[in-house]
Every structure is written in structure tokens, then in C-alpha cells.
Design a protein around this motif. Structure first.
Motif, PDB file in Angstrom:
ATOM      1  N   ALA A  38       1.113  -0.969  -0.143  1.00 10.32           N
ATOM      2  CA  ALA A  38      -0.063   0.157  -0.083  1.00 10.32           C
ATOM      3  C   ALA A  38       0.314   0.836   0.250  1.00 10.32           C
ATOM      4  O   ALA A  38       2.106   1.246  -0.212  1.00 10.32           O
ATOM      5  N   ASP A  39       0.482   2.283  -0.710  1.00 11.39           N
ATOM      6  CA  ASP A  39       0.875   3.484  -0.259  1.00 11.39           C
ATOM      7  C   ASP A  39       1.381   3.843   0.962  1.00 11.39           C
ATOM      8  O   ASP A  39       0.354   4.542   1.818  1.00 11.39           O
ATOM      9  N   LEU A  40       2.469   3.948   1.451  1.00 10.69           N
ATOM     10  CA  LEU A  40       3.046   3.847   3.146  1.00 10.69           C
ATOM     11  C   LEU A  40       3.633   5.956   2.998  1.00 10.69           C
ATOM     12  O   LEU A  40       4.498   5.869   3.475  1.00 10.69           O
ATOM     13  N   GLU A  41       3.346   6.280   1.830  1.00  6.32           N
ATOM     14  CA  GLU A  41       4.686   7.737   1.367  1.00  6.32           C
ATOM     15  C   GLU A  41       4.422   9.415   2.636  1.00  6.32           C
ATOM     16  O   GLU A  41       5.006   9.468   3.037  1.00  6.32           O
ATOM     17  N   GLY A  42       3.238   8.687   2.548  1.00  7.06           N
ATOM     18  CA  GLY A  42       2.366   9.291   4.072  1.00  7.06           C
ATOM     19  C   GLY A  42       2.834   9.243   5.218  1.00  7.06           C
ATOM     20  O   GLY A  42       2.690  10.150   6.019  1.00  7.06           O
ATOM     21  N   VAL A  43       4.012   8.138   5.923  1.00  2.00           N
ATOM     22  CA  VAL A  43       3.829   7.661   6.791  1.00  2.00           C
ATOM     23  C   VAL A  43       5.505   8.336   7.060  1.00  2.00           C
ATOM     24  O   VAL A  43       6.324   8.463   6.342  1.00  2.00           O
ATOM     25  N   ILE A  44       5.399   9.316   7.982  1.00  2.00           N
ATOM     26  CA  ILE A  44       6.730   9.858   7.852  1.00  2.00           C
ATOM     27  C   ILE A  44       7.460   9.144   9.509  1.00  2.00           C
ATOM     28  O   ILE A  44       7.134   8.228  10.055  1.00  2.00           O
ATOM     29  N   ASP A  45       9.044   9.478   8.636  1.00  2.00           N
ATOM     30  CA  ASP A  45      10.174   7.818   9.331  1.00  2.00           C
ATOM     31  C   ASP A  45      11.398   9.243   9.414  1.00  2.00           C
ATOM     32  O   ASP A  45      12.011   9.601   8.836  1.00  2.00           O
ATOM     33  N   PHE A  46      10.943   8.980  11.060  1.00  2.00           N
ATOM     34  CA  PHE A  46      12.171  10.362  11.945  1.00  2.00           C
ATOM     35  C   PHE A  46      13.334   9.750  11.787  1.00  2.00           C
ATOM     36  O   PHE A  46      14.540  10.580  11.556  1.00  2.00           O
ATOM     37  N   SER A  47      13.440   8.418  11.656  1.00  2.00           N
ATOM     38  CA  SER A  47      14.511   7.680  11.226  1.00  2.00           C
ATOM     39  C   SER A  47      15.797   7.828   9.808  1.00  2.00           C
ATOM     40  O   SER A  47      17.210   7.756   9.722  1.00  2.00           O
ATOM     41  N   ALA A  48      14.823   8.281   8.739  1.00  2.00           N
ATOM     42  CA  ALA A  48      15.354   8.297   7.634  1.00  2.00           C
ATOM     43  C   ALA A  48      15.781   9.994   7.656  1.00  2.00           C
ATOM     44  O   ALA A  48      15.032  10.195   8.480  1.00  2.00           O
ATOM     45  N   ARG A  53      14.073  16.396   4.233  1.00  2.00           N
ATOM     46  CA  ARG A  53      13.966  16.695   3.216  1.00  2.00           C
ATOM     47  C   ARG A  53      13.109  16.456   2.413  1.00  2.00           C
ATOM     48  O   ARG A  53      12.962  16.551   1.423  1.00  2.00           O
ATOM     49  N   GLY A  54      12.449  14.738   2.776  1.00  2.00           N
ATOM     50  CA  GLY A  54      11.861  14.450   1.704  1.00  2.00           C
ATOM     51  C   GLY A  54      10.962  14.675   1.377  1.00  2.00           C
ATOM     52  O   GLY A  54      10.663  15.790   1.642  1.00  2.00           O
ATOM     53  N   THR A  55      10.312  14.621  -0.099  1.00  2.00           N
ATOM     54  CA  THR A  55       8.945  14.958  -0.472  1.00  2.00           C
ATOM     55  C   THR A  55       7.864  14.276  -0.544  1.00  2.00           C
ATOM     56  O   THR A  55       6.760  14.902  -0.718  1.00  2.00           O
ATOM     57  N   GLY A  56       7.723  13.167   0.371  1.00  2.00           N
ATOM     58  CA  GLY A  56       5.844  12.732   0.249  1.00  2.00           C
ATOM     59  C   GLY A  56       4.875  13.664   1.458  1.00  2.00           C
ATOM     60  O   GLY A  56       5.952  14.059   2.372  1.00  2.00           O
ATOM     61  N   VAL A  85      25.622  12.344  22.900  1.00  2.00           N
ATOM     62  CA  VAL A  85      24.937  14.034  23.367  1.00  2.00           C
ATOM     63  C   VAL A  85      24.884  14.473  21.525  1.00  2.00           C
ATOM     64  O   VAL A  85      24.184  15.248  20.991  1.00  2.00           O
ATOM     65  N   SER A  86      26.723  14.590  21.107  1.00  2.00           N
ATOM     66  CA  SER A  86      26.569  15.609  20.033  1.00  2.00           C
ATOM     67  C   SER A  86      25.845  14.190  18.449  1.00  2.00           C
ATOM     68  O   SER A  86      25.422  15.433  17.712  1.00  2.00           O
ATOM     69  N   LYS A  87      25.279  13.913  18.583  1.00  2.00           N
ATOM     70  CA  LYS A  87      25.033  12.511  17.342  1.00  2.00           C
ATOM     71  C   LYS A  87      23.679  12.859  17.303  1.00  2.00           C
ATOM     72  O   LYS A  87      22.894  12.118  16.460  1.00  2.00           O
ATOM     73  N   TRP A  88      23.092  13.492  18.782  1.00  2.00           N
ATOM     74  CA  TRP A  88      21.013  13.170  19.119  1.00  2.00           C
ATOM     75  C   TRP A  88      21.292  13.998  17.478  1.00  2.00           C
ATOM     76  O   TRP A  88      21.295  15.247  17.364  1.00  2.00           O
ATOM     77  N   GLN A  89      19.758  13.804  17.053  1.00  2.00           N
ATOM     78  CA  GLN A  89      18.830  15.038  16.358  1.00  2.00           C
ATOM     79  C   GLN A  89      17.147  14.837  16.676  1.00  2.00           C
ATOM     80  O   GLN A  89      16.926  13.659  17.654  1.00  2.00           O
ATOM     81  N   ALA A  90      16.930  16.082  16.631  1.00  2.00           N
ATOM     82  CA  ALA A  90      15.474  16.218  17.144  1.00  2.00           C
ATOM     83  C   ALA A  90      14.668  16.853  16.107  1.00  2.00           C
ATOM     84  O   ALA A  90      15.348  18.091  14.951  1.00  2.00           O
ATOM     85  N   TYR A  91      13.753  15.725  16.108  1.00  2.00           N
ATOM     86  CA  TYR A  91      12.268  16.666  14.825  1.00  2.00           C
ATOM     87  C   TYR A  91      11.195  17.053  15.283  1.00  2.00           C
ATOM     88  O   TYR A  91      10.931  16.621  16.382  1.00  2.00           O
ATOM     89  N   GLY A  92      10.664  18.185  15.132  1.00  2.00           N
ATOM     90  CA  GLY A  92       9.017  18.244  15.249  1.00  2.00           C
ATOM     91  C   GLY A  92       8.453  18.489  14.027  1.00  2.00           C
ATOM     92  O   GLY A  92       8.350  18.065  12.917  1.00  2.00           O
TER      93      GLY A  92
END
Ligand code: SIN
Length: 334
Positions: A38-48, A53-56, A85-92
Motif C-alpha cells: 500500500a501507499d506508505l509514502e505518507g508515513v513519516i520516518d524520523f529515522s531516515a 527533506r523528503g518529498t512525501g 549527545v553531539s549525535k542526537w537529532q531532534a525533529y518536530g
């Protein structure tokens, strides 16, 4: 597998079932889905890496977040079994704030302060003054008020009760009429300090459209005569447009030499610093009232009445809606 993919397809092509809301529909869609089917383009994948920058459609919502790096030491991250700590990434997610960045929260007692009463202390529950709830009205404020009242034609005004309202930038004062004083032939004086506010002066009835006016620091408003019992409210305190700062009238120093019988006295630099810093982001309004007519006493109240008032009456201080007027406005600066 190909068959299932055809069955699930994309959310856009999935028909809505009768009575189904958007949430349930998406729930059903993903419950039936399977990677590759199925179309999973709309599912946000924070680990990627492409999450930001994705297009979905979901990727458009992703924003990079700032972490409080100084709050966690490398050592504690290590102790907790976490990456450096320097490697941590955070998204909102846009529209889903994880903290209320704009909401102001009181931290100190001063920031929590909403009102103070002086002289005959107003009872917010019963909306009454009484003889036994009294402390002497400050003589300097009484003197100041009596000069202002005299200038407006009220030579015999006595300052007997005062209410100081403390407004933060998000505070409001509900529509009310100040009618608790027993003598309405005497004016009500209102002194404003700190940040400006929008003041609404209405009519005797609430359905009359009010007049909006600015109340700036140093303004004194007198509500007397017909205006004494008009509806009024403060819907907005306005932050200084030039950024945090004291209104100019509060910057003026005291005269270098005060008269021997001066009613004002300089305060310590330390006390002034506290006041000044408070007033840079707040408004203080002081209303001064005469409660009793000359030779009048408080009526004796039946105990029953007291009980009823406490359980049924409301409040009127910043942020609350209720009962209480004003007219000529004097600005000592002008
Ligand atoms: C004001 O804050 O300007 C009005 C205060 C009051 O009505 O009690």
C-alpha cells in the motif's frame, strides 16, 4: 501480494464508509496495509535522513528541533546508554508543538500576584466592604488621591479603599460595574502604571457598545456622576512596541530636593529595581474609592445574608468576569 496491494491502494482512492470520520478511515487504511502493498509514502520516518527533506506529504510537516544540549552531559548520556549527545537529532511536526513556547508561566510570587486591597478590604466573595476588615489607608496615596479629586471638584473626597490590580501581558479584566461602595456620589479614581492597556467604557447596560481607549502609564481616570456606574473592562494589555522597557514617565528621577513636608520619599535602589523590572512586562492599576458617605456607618448584616452572599456571588479581578465606571481622564504628563 499484488492482489492485496490492489485491494488497499492509496488513502486518496479509499472510499469512506458510512459514518466514518477521518481518523477511523486512516486507521482502517493502515490496519489493512502491509509494506510494499500500500501507499506508505505518507508515513513519516524520523529515522531516515530524508525525514527532514523528503518529498512525501508527511515530510512537509517535519521540522528540525533545537535540543537543550547544555542540560545533558556527555557523561550522563553515556551512563544512560545513549549515543553521544553531539549525535542526537531532534525533529518536530509543524502544528504539533511539544512545548508551549509562547505561554507565560508565573515563576515567582510577584509574578503570581493578581490583586492587593488597602483601607477597607474588598471581599471578593461577598463583594462587600466591612468595618472589621480594615487597615489604615496609606497616607501618601490618600493625599495624592485627595489632590486629584479636589482638582475635579470633589474637595471632600476621602480615600477609604483601594484595589490594586496586577496585569501580566495576557491578563484581562472582565466587564463589571464598581457598585459595592455605599456612596456613589463620590468619584472613583483609577491610576495606571507600566504597560498600556485598552480600556472599554460601556453604558449602564451591557448591550450598549463601549468606547475603547488607551490607558497609558501615568494616566489617571476619574469615574464620577453618571459615569460612576458604567460597565467597563480591560480586554488587552499591550506590550511596549519598542521592546521591553519602562514607560518614559517612570524614568523621570525624583526632584533632587524634596520639601520638608513631602508625602513622597525615595525608595532604595534595590526596591526600585524590582518595581522597574516588573513594570517592564506588566501593568498595575490602582483604583481608589470612598466607601461611606459622611457620617455613614456600615449597615448591620443578618448572619443569614452573609452566608448566602458568600455562596452565590462572583469575583472581579483580572481574568475574572463580573460587576462595576469612569469619566474624565487626566494625564499628568499632558
Ligand atoms: C483598569 O485596570 O484600568 C480598571 C480597573 C477596575 O475597573 O477595577
Amino acid at each position: 501480494m499484488r492482489k492485496m496491494a490492489a485491494a488497499v491502494g492509496s488513502v486518496a482512492t479509499l472510499a469512506t464508509e458510512p459514518g466514518e470520520d477521518a481518523f477511523r478511515k486512516l486507521f482502517r487504511f493502515y490496519r489493512q496495509s502491509w509494506p510494499g502493498t500500500a501507499d506508505l509514502e505518507g508515513v513519516i520516518d524520523f529515522s531516515a535522513a530524508h525525514a527532514a527533506r523528503g518529498t512525501g506529504p508527511g515530510a512537509q510537516k517535519v521540522i528540525k528541533s533545537q535540543l537543550n544540549m547544555s542540560s545533558v552531559s556527555e557523561h550522563n548520556a553515556y551512563r544512560a546508554g545513549l549515543q553521544p549527545v553531539s549525535k542526537w537529532q531532534a525533529y518536530g511536526l509543524k502544528g504539533y508543538p511539544y512545548k508551549e513556547v509562547t505561554k507565560w508561566r508565573p515563576r515567582s510570587l510577584l509574578e503570581k500576584l493578581r490583586w492587593v486591597t488597602v483601607g477597607y478590604h474588598y471581599n471578593w466573595d461577598s463583594k462587600k466592604y466591612s468595618a472589621d476588615h480594615y487597615t489604615p489607608f496609606p497616607s501618601d496615596l490618600a493625599f495624592l488621591s485627595e489632590q486629584v479629586a479636589a482638582a475635579c471638584g470633589f474637595e471632600d473626597f476621602r480615600a477609604e479603599a483601594g484595589i490594586l490590580n496586577y496585569y501580566r501581558l495576557d491578563s484581562t479584566l472582565g466587564i463589571h460595574v464598581d457598585r459595592s461602595e455605599l456612596d456613589h456620589s463620590k468619584p472613583l479614581l483609577s491610576f495606571s502604571f507600566g504597560q498600556s492597556a485598552i480600556f472599554l467604557l460601556g453604558g449602564l447596560q451591557r448591550d450598549e457598545a463601549p468606547t475603547a481607549m488607551f490607558m497609558h502609564s501615568g494616566d489617571i481616570m476619574i469615574m464620577s456622576g453618571f459615569s460612576r456606574l458604567l460597565n467597563h473592562a480591560v480586554p488587552r494589555v499591550l506590550p511596549n512596541p519598542e521592546g521591553e522597557g519602562l514607560p518614559h514617565c517612570l524614568e523621570a528621577p525624583l526632584p533632587a530636593v524634596l520639601p520638608r513636608d513631602s508625602m513622597i520619599e525615595p525608595c532604595s535602589m534595590e526596591d526600585w529595581q524590582v518595581c522597574a523590572s516588573y513594570l517592564k512586562t506588566a501593568r498595575v492599576n490602582m483604583t481608589v474609592r470612598q466607601v461611606l458617605a459622611t457620617d455613614q456607618n456600615f449597615p448591620l448584616e443578618p448572619i443569614e445574608d452573609k452566608k448566602r452572599d458568600i455562596s452565590t456571588e462572583g469575583f472581579c479581578h483580572p481574568d475574572d468576569q463580573n460587576s462595576e465606571v469612569k469619566r474624565a481622564r487626566i494625564n499628568p504628563d499632558s
